[in-house]
Scaffold this active site. Sequence first.
Site, PDB file in Angstrom:
ATOM      1  N   ASP A  91       0.834  -1.200   0.000  1.00  0.00           N
ATOM      2  CA  ASP A  91       0.000   0.000   0.000  1.00  0.00           C
ATOM      3  C   ASP A  91       0.867   1.249   0.000  1.00  0.00           C
ATOM      4  OD1 ASP A  91      -2.308   1.492   0.058  1.00  0.00           O
ATOM      5  OD2 ASP A  91      -2.665   1.243   2.191  1.00  0.00           O
ATOM      6  N   ASN A  93     -10.430  -3.519  -6.835  1.00  0.00           N
ATOM      7  CA  ASN A  93      -9.648  -2.546  -7.597  1.00  0.00           C
ATOM      8  C   ASN A  93     -10.225  -2.238  -8.971  1.00  0.00           C
ATOM      9  OD1 ASN A  93      -6.367  -3.579  -6.313  1.00  0.00           O
ATOM     10  ND2 ASN A  93      -7.773  -1.995  -5.596  1.00  0.00           N
TER      11      ASN A  93
END
EC number: 2.5.1.-
Length: 247
Positions: A27, A75
């Site tokens: 991340d 996503n």
Amino acid sequence: MASKATSPRFGSDRGSPGPRHVAIIMDGNGRWAKKRMLPRVAGHKAGVEAVRRTVRSARELGIECLTLYAFSSENWKRPEQEIVDLTGLLKHFIRADLDEFHENGVRLRVIGDYRAFEPGAVALIDEALARTRDNKGSTLVIALNYGAQDELARAARTLAQQAVRGEIDPNIIAPGHISALLDTVDLPPLDLLIRTSGEQRLSNFLLWQCAYAELYFTDRLWPDFDHDALVEAIGNFRSRERRFGGL
């Protein structure tokens, strides 16, 4: 902090406290780029370099299995151009690094439904999986179009169908029946989950497998993750006492 030249190997010797299996939620690519006033794709490119460093370091440290959360089932909500950029980087990574993985005995695995990607990416993934299938060194697992809730729902559907057909008594269904139907069935139990960028959540990643995994959160953004950061995370893991519900 341990240097690359003096870092111990983890998880390769019998009786070692490990970890054998490390998973990472990678991340912070977008924030890394924003801090430098660069487009998001620049952060993703830097993130690919961090993947290369981490895969090599994990192998050097004797980690048996490394699982990377590359693309979640959520996503797809991102802008189309970002998905195109991420797919292109995935294809470039496979083309550029497959020979090195194969030469070093790395077995590639994918969890999640990667066939949702465009045909060129699917073909490259198929080739990589086939070429490295019999390698006996470490295992690199890439989570692509993966979501843990979907994984668990698929396992539940399979067990329900087996019960309807009379193949299993629903009263005897145990955790082992579920584990046997997960994407990770042939992998070592998860020991350590690392998340970068300071966020402290699982984001629908390996929810079942994290039941007794140690969690490690770092403020370091993923493109800045390196060998020393991995050694630090593993050192933290080794300092903990794992009781698995016992005393």
